[in-house]
Design an enzyme around this catalytic site. Structure first.
Site, short mmCIF file in Angstrom:
data_model
loop_
_atom_site.label_atom_id
_atom_site.label_comp_id
_atom_site.label_asym_id
_atom_site.label_seq_id
_atom_site.Cartn_x
_atom_site.Cartn_y
_atom_site.Cartn_z
N SER A 1 6.74 -1.08 10.44
CA SER A 1 5.36 -0.98 9.98
C SER A 1 5.13 0.44 9.49
O SER A 1 5.68 1.39 10.07
CB SER A 1 4.42 -1.29 11.15
OG SER A 1 3.13 -0.80 10.89
N GLN A 37 -2.63 -12.13 7.96
CA GLN A 37 -2.82 -11.83 6.53
C GLN A 37 -2.09 -12.88 5.69
O GLN A 37 -2.64 -13.39 4.70
CB GLN A 37 -2.28 -10.43 6.22
CG GLN A 37 -2.15 -10.13 4.74
CD GLN A 37 -1.78 -8.69 4.46
OE1 GLN A 37 -2.64 -7.82 4.53
NE2 GLN A 37 -0.53 -8.42 4.14
N MET A 97 0.85 -1.19 0.00
CA MET A 97 0.00 0.00 0.00
C MET A 97 0.89 1.25 0.00
O MET A 97 0.46 2.33 0.42
CB MET A 97 -0.93 0.00 1.21
CG MET A 97 -1.88 -1.20 1.19
SD MET A 97 -3.45 -0.91 2.00
CE MET A 97 -2.93 -0.55 3.65
N HIS A 138 9.32 -3.68 3.53
CA HIS A 138 8.95 -3.89 2.13
C HIS A 138 10.21 -4.14 1.30
O HIS A 138 10.20 -4.97 0.38
CB HIS A 138 8.25 -2.66 1.55
CG HIS A 138 6.96 -2.31 2.23
ND1 HIS A 138 6.83 -1.22 3.04
CD2 HIS A 138 5.75 -2.90 2.20
CE1 HIS A 138 5.59 -1.14 3.48
NE2 HIS A 138 4.91 -2.16 3.00
N GLN A 171 -10.12 -2.43 2.75
CA GLN A 171 -9.62 -3.02 4.00
C GLN A 171 -9.61 -2.04 5.17
O GLN A 171 -9.11 -2.36 6.24
CB GLN A 171 -8.25 -3.67 3.79
CG GLN A 171 -7.09 -2.74 3.53
CD GLN A 171 -5.84 -3.52 3.10
OE1 GLN A 171 -5.75 -4.02 1.99
NE2 GLN A 171 -4.87 -3.64 3.99
O1 PAF Z 1 -0.04 -5.70 3.55
C1 PAF Z 1 -0.49 -4.79 2.82
O2 PAF Z 1 0.17 -3.79 2.55
C2 PAF Z 1 -1.90 -4.91 2.26
O3 PAF Z 1 -2.74 -5.53 3.17
C3 PAF Z 1 -1.94 -5.62 0.88
C4 PAF Z 1 -1.46 -7.05 0.97
C5 PAF Z 1 -1.09 -4.86 -0.11
C6 PAF Z 1 -3.37 -5.65 0.35
O4 PAF Z 1 -3.89 -4.37 0.19
#
Ligand code: PAF
Length: 290
Positions: free
Chosen positions: A188, A156, A33, A40, A64
């Site tokens: 995060s 997730q 996102m 990331h 979400q």
């Molecule tokens: O982990 C995230 O950044 C989000 O939940 C994802 C997997 C990109 C889905 O929108």
């Protein structure tokens, strides 16, 4: 300035990926996102190492976010994100617009029943359906690939693994270890909401998990006892508000009574207005990485 290719439409993403696939190249995919941090970065680096062509999606998914969660507050650092993805060797950024990605006329929701209802799902009722729906759509756009997700969002990851298996999607889901600051705090995007003193306070979350992990590794099997010790560590730190602590089966995420083999420790706590989650692997008598 990054030179990475950026596409916005679903068709252009499909076209770019199908071209490289037709040339026999493997595809890696990192859904995000945006507001990219080194967590990331570790996913992108893993994808670049294992795949010929790497797609990073940047899409702040409205599906979400709950009614009480402010989507417009979500941090946005698009140009920096593209630069980081490019520096790490990714090939394509897919940054779709909301009307195409999460159309208000869509009637379809993907829901991974029991796995989505516990823990985070209990306090964020529609969150995982929103994640599952958008991840399924992203998988359908990118097609056959290896998709990289952080263990930081452990529930997730379990849900995405399950939806890919249940729907026979041509996607291999790869879980990557949580990246932490020197003080142990899990990276995060939400950490950007914390002040300096709140960042200090938040380190208690991982300290509590390490305490639980050590207890298990030194032979404690009684889950009530383990959860009490972790809870006590968080409650002592008065500026944290604990939501849950749980010792669970690492695949089903069902609570367990007795530790046998590998388990996962889950925790959620708020620091001020910011809700943080973390988790760690632990196994009886085994000293493993979190
Ligand atoms: O982990 C995230 O950044 C989000 O939940 C994802 C997997 C990109 C889905 O929108």
């Amino acid at each position: 300035m990054s030179s990475i290719q950026v596409v916005h439409s679903i068709d252009s993403c499909r076209l770019a990926v199908s071209k490289v696939r037709a040339q026999g190249h493997s595809v890696g995919f990192v859904p995000t996102m945006g507001a990219l941090h080194n967590g990331h970065g570790s996913l992108i680096a893993a994808a670049v190492k294992e795949c010929d062509f790497v797609v990073v999606s940047i899409f702040v998914n409205p599906l979400q976010f709950g009614a009480s969660e402010d989507l417009s507050d979500y941090p946005s650092t698009f140009q920096q994100d593209c630069d980081l993805a490019s520096t790490l060797g990714a090939d394509l950024v897919f940054a779709p617009d909301t009307t195409e990605m999460a159309s208000s006329t869509s009637l379809t929701t993907v829901s991974v029943a029991e796995l989505s209802q516990r823990w985070e799902g209990a306090s964020r009722l529609t969150h995982f359906d929103g994640v599952s729906t958008i991840v399924t759509k992203l998988f359908s756009i990118v097609g056959e690939c290896k998709a990289y997700f952080g263990e930081k969002d452990f529930q997730q990851l379990a849900i995405v693994r399950r939806l890919a298996a249940d729907l026979s999607l041509p996607v291999t889901v790869v879980g990557c270890p949580t990246v932490r600051t020197e003080s142990g705090l899990a990276l995060s995007s939400r950490n950007s909401y914390l002040s300096e003193s709140q960042l200090q306070d938040a380190t208690v979350i991982s300290e509590a998990l390490y305490t639980g992990k050590e207890l298990i590794e030194s032979g404690e099997t009684d889950v009530v006892q383990i959860e009490q010790v972790i809870t006590a560590r968080v409650v002592q730190a008065e500026r944290l508000s604990l939501d849950y602590v749980a010792v669970v089966d690492p695949t089903s995420l069902e609570p367990i009574d007795e530790v046998e083999g590998e388990v996962r420790l889950l925790i959620a706590a708020a620091v001020g207005e910011t809700r943080l989650i973390d988790n760690m692997a632990a196994a009886l008598g085994v000293v493993s990485n979190g």
